[in-house]
Enzyme design. Sequence first.
Site, PDB file in Angstrom:
ATOM      1  N   TYR A  57       0.856  -1.201   0.000  1.00 22.88           N
ATOM      2  CA  TYR A  57       0.000   0.000   0.000  1.00 22.88           C
ATOM      3  C   TYR A  57       0.883   1.239   0.000  1.00 22.88           C
ATOM      4  O   TYR A  57       1.882   1.290   0.727  1.00 22.88           O
ATOM      5  CB  TYR A  57      -0.893   0.030   1.250  1.00 22.88           C
ATOM      6  CG  TYR A  57      -2.329  -0.287   0.917  1.00 22.88           C
ATOM      7  CD1 TYR A  57      -3.034   0.515   0.024  1.00 22.88           C
ATOM      8  CD2 TYR A  57      -2.967  -1.389   1.471  1.00 22.88           C
ATOM      9  CE1 TYR A  57      -4.340   0.219  -0.316  1.00 22.88           C
ATOM     10  CE2 TYR A  57      -4.279  -1.688   1.141  1.00 22.88           C
ATOM     11  CZ  TYR A  57      -4.966  -0.870   0.251  1.00 22.88           C
ATOM     12  OH  TYR A  57      -6.251  -1.170  -0.084  1.00 22.88           O
ATOM     13  N   GLU A  59      -0.668   4.763  -0.393  1.00 19.85           N
ATOM     14  CA  GLU A  59      -1.541   5.941  -0.606  1.00 19.85           C
ATOM     15  C   GLU A  59      -0.734   7.217  -0.399  1.00 19.85           C
ATOM     16  O   GLU A  59       0.067   7.308   0.532  1.00 19.85           O
ATOM     17  CB  GLU A  59      -2.707   5.908   0.387  1.00 19.85           C
ATOM     18  CG  GLU A  59      -3.818   4.989  -0.074  1.00 19.85           C
ATOM     19  CD  GLU A  59      -4.980   4.920   0.904  1.00 19.85           C
ATOM     20  OE1 GLU A  59      -5.038   5.740   1.834  1.00 19.85           O
ATOM     21  OE2 GLU A  59      -5.811   4.020   0.723  1.00 19.85           O
ATOM     22  N   ASP A 203      -6.888  13.309 -25.251  1.00 20.74           N
ATOM     23  CA  ASP A 203      -6.800  11.911 -24.797  1.00 20.74           C
ATOM     24  C   ASP A 203      -6.028  11.150 -25.880  1.00 20.74           C
ATOM     25  O   ASP A 203      -6.555  10.871 -26.951  1.00 20.74           O
ATOM     26  CB  ASP A 203      -8.211  11.349 -24.618  1.00 20.74           C
ATOM     27  CG  ASP A 203      -8.207   9.902 -24.147  1.00 20.74           C
ATOM     28  OD1 ASP A 203      -7.159   9.227 -24.285  1.00 20.74           O
ATOM     29  OD2 ASP A 203      -9.251   9.434 -23.665  1.00 20.74           O
ATOM     30  N   THR A 229      -3.740   5.992 -21.757  1.00 15.94           N
ATOM     31  CA  THR A 229      -3.500   4.687 -21.147  1.00 15.94           C
ATOM     32  C   THR A 229      -2.039   4.364 -21.429  1.00 15.94           C
ATOM     33  O   THR A 229      -1.381   5.028 -22.243  1.00 15.94           O
ATOM     34  CB  THR A 229      -4.384   3.594 -21.761  1.00 15.94           C
ATOM     35  OG1 THR A 229      -4.234   3.620 -23.179  1.00 15.94           O
ATOM     36  CG2 THR A 229      -5.846   3.793 -21.398  1.00 15.94           C
ATOM     37  N   LYS A 232      -1.473   0.546 -24.780  1.00 14.90           N
ATOM     38  CA  LYS A 232      -1.838   0.379 -26.197  1.00 14.90           C
ATOM     39  C   LYS A 232      -0.553   0.490 -27.024  1.00 14.90           C
ATOM     40  O   LYS A 232       0.325  -0.342 -26.872  1.00 14.90           O
ATOM     41  CB  LYS A 232      -2.915   1.389 -26.573  1.00 14.90           C
ATOM     42  CG  LYS A 232      -4.211   1.182 -25.772  1.00 14.90           C
ATOM     43  CD  LYS A 232      -5.328   2.086 -26.218  1.00 14.90           C
ATOM     44  CE  LYS A 232      -6.640   1.785 -25.530  1.00 14.90           C
ATOM     45  NZ  LYS A 232      -6.872   2.574 -24.305  1.00 14.90           N
ATOM     46  N   ARG A 238      -1.245  -2.439 -18.140  1.00 16.90           N
ATOM     47  CA  ARG A 238      -2.558  -1.790 -18.179  1.00 16.90           C
ATOM     48  C   ARG A 238      -2.563  -0.657 -17.164  1.00 16.90           C
ATOM     49  O   ARG A 238      -2.146  -0.834 -16.012  1.00 16.90           O
ATOM     50  CB  ARG A 238      -3.673  -2.773 -17.813  1.00 16.90           C
ATOM     51  CG  ARG A 238      -3.740  -3.993 -18.662  1.00 16.90           C
ATOM     52  CD  ARG A 238      -5.075  -4.674 -18.544  1.00 16.90           C
ATOM     53  NE  ARG A 238      -6.059  -3.958 -19.327  1.00 16.90           N
ATOM     54  CZ  ARG A 238      -6.150  -4.021 -20.656  1.00 16.90           C
ATOM     55  NH1 ARG A 238      -5.335  -4.776 -21.361  1.00 16.90           N
ATOM     56  NH2 ARG A 238      -7.071  -3.336 -21.291  1.00 16.90           N
TER      57      ARG A 238
HETATM   58  N1  DSN Z   1     -11.704   0.147 -25.020  1.00 13.38           N
HETATM   59  C1  DSN Z   1     -10.548   0.835 -25.538  1.00 13.38           C
HETATM   60  C2  DSN Z   1     -10.409   0.629 -26.988  1.00 13.38           C
HETATM   61  O1  DSN Z   1     -10.500  -0.505 -27.383  1.00 13.38           O
HETATM   62  O2  DSN Z   1     -10.193   1.560 -27.743  1.00 13.38           O
HETATM   63  C3  DSN Z   1     -10.565   2.215 -25.184  1.00 13.38           C
HETATM   64  O3  DSN Z   1     -10.742   2.320 -23.797  1.00 13.38           O
END
Ligand code: DSN
Length: 418
Positions: A57, A59, A203, A229, A232, A238
């Site tokens: 933890y 925080e 984003d 994120t 990707k 993740r």
């Molecule tokens: N669900 C993701 C995507 O596949 O683009 C975005 O959060």
Amino acid sequence: MSTAVDTSAIESTDSKVWDILQAEQTRQHQTIELIASENHVSQAVMEATGSVFTNKYAEGYPGRRYYGGCVNMDAAEDLARDRAKELFKCEHVNVQPHSGSQANAAVYFAALKPGDTILSLDLAHGGHLSHGLKVNMSGMLYNIVSYGVDRKTEQVDFAEIRRLAQENKPKLIISGASAYPRTIDFDTFSEIADEVGAAHMADIAHIAGLVAAGLHPSPVPTAAFVTTTTHKTLRGPRGGMIMCKEDWKTKIDSRIFPGSQGGPLMHAILGKAVAFGEALKPEFKTYQQQILDNAKALADELTTCGNRIVSGGTDNHLMLVDLRPQYPDVTGKDAEAWLEQAGIITNKNMIPFDERKPTLTSGLRIGTPALTTRGMKQDDMKTIARWIDRVLQSQGKGDAIFAVRSEVIALCDQHPMP
Ligand code: DSN
């Protein structure tokens, strides 16, 4: 096949979990992963996320924790933040968001009050559910005005965005998308936001790797907030991340913790540090360029086979196939299912001005980050495009699907996962 991290304890203690884990490893190894938002992380990222950091933890923030024993947590989070700053050249970064949606929610929480207006891309035109879908908290708490793409070019139309911004006076303008195949002109979004007194949030979840490598314009110099994120094109664990200008730093940090999250996922933050370190190496740029080259090769060959690609092609890692002209009776749902039987994993996706509902759709979204990680190149993309075409032409008949399935396995065997 590589097991990425040692799983012998699961094997000897829990046969049910072991069976599921083995099945997923085999599935990933034996399929062509074309989901534009997925990737295969490195062994080093896998080790970090499977490490003892999951036990802790922490925080708070480095130097200001609410738990003892955080010395190594501080070192890891500082390292992740320093590397992210170097990678994206941002003034401040928060690496604690558990996901992209959490990152976006924290920005709204910092910049808006309930009922304020957000101008964002319609989900049906490539936007994201956290940008204002009615059934998402963003759509429930804020007044959402949507821009779409132009019917003819299938690209965003800045005259329309400017008109909507002037008419509706949003507090926040969101750029970025989850299914948009063209370069995003972030500077013009920032300009429009300035004109109407709004903040600009970009984003970049899908294109973060391309931005980090300098192969897509960066919104960092002009946008107040940049969210992403990390899993990707960026090829990390993740998770999510928020970059912002120095003057938003305190508010953004407080809106993540204690505003909307408790303990950060420190194993994911360690994995982020590893992934950002990988992204700072020169070979990451080569990888990102290959993603682009592969996407172009795939889109070109699909077009040669007679398929219509939304907006006529792609500038980034993904494309949308409009099934309607060549296969008027085939839905995205059918196509996704047939391709999956052949070992080609895609997702059904709305295309702009789609008449079908989101559970059926008339499109497929296809992307190249994961295949590129496995070392596939343009010739492989041509082969895969022809397989996709064969499966679609088969209308789901077993023989063609069966034949493609064995060819897919043979190609996968030549390209092991990291
Ligand atoms: N669900 C993701 C995507 O596949 O683009 C975005 O959060």
